[in-house]
Motif scaffolding. Structure first.
Motif, short mmCIF file in Angstrom:
data_model
loop_
_atom_site.label_atom_id
_atom_site.label_comp_id
_atom_site.label_asym_id
_atom_site.label_seq_id
_atom_site.Cartn_x
_atom_site.Cartn_y
_atom_site.Cartn_z
N LEU A 243 -22.83 38.21 -36.50
CA LEU A 243 -24.17 38.03 -36.87
C LEU A 243 -24.26 39.24 -38.03
CD1 LEU A 243 -25.40 38.28 -33.18
CD2 LEU A 243 -25.26 36.41 -34.71
N THR A 244 -25.49 39.20 -38.50
CA THR A 244 -25.57 40.29 -39.57
C THR A 244 -25.99 41.59 -39.05
OG1 THR A 244 -28.10 39.60 -39.34
CG2 THR A 244 -26.96 38.42 -40.94
N ASP A 245 -26.07 41.89 -37.94
CA ASP A 245 -26.05 43.12 -37.14
C ASP A 245 -24.83 43.89 -37.22
OD1 ASP A 245 -25.46 41.92 -35.11
OD2 ASP A 245 -27.24 42.72 -33.74
N GLY A 246 -23.82 43.03 -37.23
CA GLY A 246 -22.44 43.70 -37.11
C GLY A 246 -21.72 43.20 -35.83
N ARG A 247 -22.54 42.56 -35.13
CA ARG A 247 -22.07 42.02 -33.64
C ARG A 247 -21.06 40.75 -33.98
NH1 ARG A 247 -26.86 41.59 -29.47
NH2 ARG A 247 -27.98 41.31 -31.35
N SER A 248 -20.21 40.69 -33.12
CA SER A 248 -19.32 39.36 -33.00
C SER A 248 -19.17 38.73 -31.50
CB SER A 248 -18.09 39.41 -33.99
OG SER A 248 -17.39 40.11 -33.37
N VAL A 249 -19.09 37.53 -31.47
CA VAL A 249 -18.80 36.98 -30.23
C VAL A 249 -18.11 35.58 -30.50
CG1 VAL A 249 -20.92 36.10 -29.82
CG2 VAL A 249 -19.78 36.56 -27.82
N ASN A 250 -17.46 35.39 -29.59
CA ASN A 250 -16.66 33.96 -29.43
C ASN A 250 -17.33 33.07 -28.47
OD1 ASN A 250 -14.33 34.46 -30.73
ND2 ASN A 250 -13.38 35.68 -29.00
N VAL A 251 -17.64 31.77 -29.06
CA VAL A 251 -18.26 30.80 -28.16
C VAL A 251 -17.52 29.51 -28.48
CG1 VAL A 251 -20.57 31.65 -28.40
CG2 VAL A 251 -19.86 30.24 -30.15
N GLY A 252 -18.08 28.32 -27.63
CA GLY A 252 -17.30 27.26 -27.55
C GLY A 252 -17.71 26.10 -28.91
N THR A 253 -18.66 26.26 -29.54
CA THR A 253 -19.27 25.36 -30.31
C THR A 253 -20.15 25.80 -31.32
OG1 THR A 253 -21.24 24.58 -29.13
CG2 THR A 253 -19.12 23.41 -28.49
#
Length: 330
Positions: A243-253
């Motif tokens: 994300l543009t705010d620096g966050r990142s996360v793993n998702v399935g699709t």
């Protein structure tokens, strides 16, 4: 080469199936795992996921303990950021009083869901007063000590033996924290299978914990032949959204990535799609890979998650691995 095998189940809902059917499958899987000699059976915590039925591990653990007799049952894990450490300790002391010597408390740092469910879970929590993750681990340690002479609230009832404590993580930081707080580290290899990170994390934990070896959690699927296994796991993907705010996360699709960004109210910077780390092949192939990991890192226990395939295939895979384990034991 001898090591323990345990299972992690997320209660995936089969295509066209229902949550009721998924939870019944989890119960049957736990019962069969006990019959086959698996050491632990853990359930996960995922919120507002239409394809997963396990949202409240404490509730599911209580039911599984009542429907089994010997196997250890626990959480893989409670998403601690949403809860009071005191209430978590109460829940698991009560479970350990219902089934002495069979309860595991595994905790994780992730939210276990998308931003809307996180906000719903944390309504009424003052962010300024909320303790950090390390402090919550210390608080749980204090509450689980079951010392009547201790000042403050007691997490009653006091069980004859405290739940075993496990920290789920996949970093050197997690290793350091687990060792400092006296928790057993479970390296989440199904989420981060990078060999160099695994090596560094294991070394840090063993050094700081006085020689204890982490448990390794990983995804594995055993089919009748290697080609079938390759086809079954070949379409599996993990999408990492930045994300543009620096966050990142793993998702399935990619669709889930877009929904996560929408709920967060932040734009997507970029997406990365990767093939998840899944041991696969015949049962002998998977055993060979487990043997190699055990030999290389001194691993005494693996917690195996079967990919979210149809229930029949998940059952067949653990059956095949158990039969291979019998030859290992012999």
């Amino acid at each position: 080469m001898s090591y323990l095998l345990s299972l992690l189940d997320k209660s995936p809902i089969d295509e066209g199936g229902t949550a009721v059917e998924a939870l019944r499958a989890t119960v049957r899987l736990a019962q069969r795992a006990e019959e086959l000699g698996y050491h632990r059976f853990w359930v996960a915590e995922h919120h507002s996921m239409l394809n997963l039925a396990s949202s409240a591990p404490e509730t599911l653990i209580a039911y599984l303990l009542a429907r089994t007799a010997r196997i250890r049952v626990g959480s893989g894990g409670v998403m601690l950021q949403h809860y009071s450490a005191y209430k978590v300790a109460e829940n698991f002391n009560l479970l350990a009083s219902l089934a002495p010597g069979r309860v595991d408390l595994g905790v994780g740092k992730a939210p276990g869901g998308f931003p809307l469910s996180t906000r719903a879970l944390q309504v009424g929590i003052d962010p300024a007063a909320k303790p950090d993750f390390a402090q919550q681990l210390s608080d749980i340690n204090r509450y689980l000590a079951a010392d009547p002479a201790q000042d403050g609230p007691h997490a009653t009832p006091f069980p004859p033996s405290a739940p075993e404590r496990f920290l789920l993580g996949a970093s050197v930081e997690s290793a350091q924290l687990a060792a400092a707080k006296g928790w057993r580290l479970v390296f989440a290899g199904q989420l981060n299978g990078d060999p160099e990170n695994l090596r560094l994390t294991f070394e840090a934990y063993e050094r700081m914990s006085g020689g204890r070896t982490p448990i390794l959690a990983l995804a594995a699927y055993a089919a009748e032949d290697a080609a079938l296994a390759r086809r079954a796991v070949g379409d599996l993907r993990i999408v990492k959204v930045f994300l543009t705010d620096g966050r990142s996360v793993n998702v399935g699709t990619e669709e889930q990535a877009s929904e996560y960004a929408r709920q967060a109210g932040v734009a997507i910077d970029r997406l990365e799609s990767k093939v998840p780390s899944v041991l696969h092949g015949t049962a002998a192939d998977v055993r060979s890979q487990l043997d190699d990991l055990s030999s290389r890192y001194g691993i005494g226990e693996f917690i195996i998650e079967t990919p979210a395939l149809a229930s029949a295939e998940r059952f067949a895979s653990i059956e095949r691995l158990a039969k291979e384990r019998l030859s290992l034991a012999a």
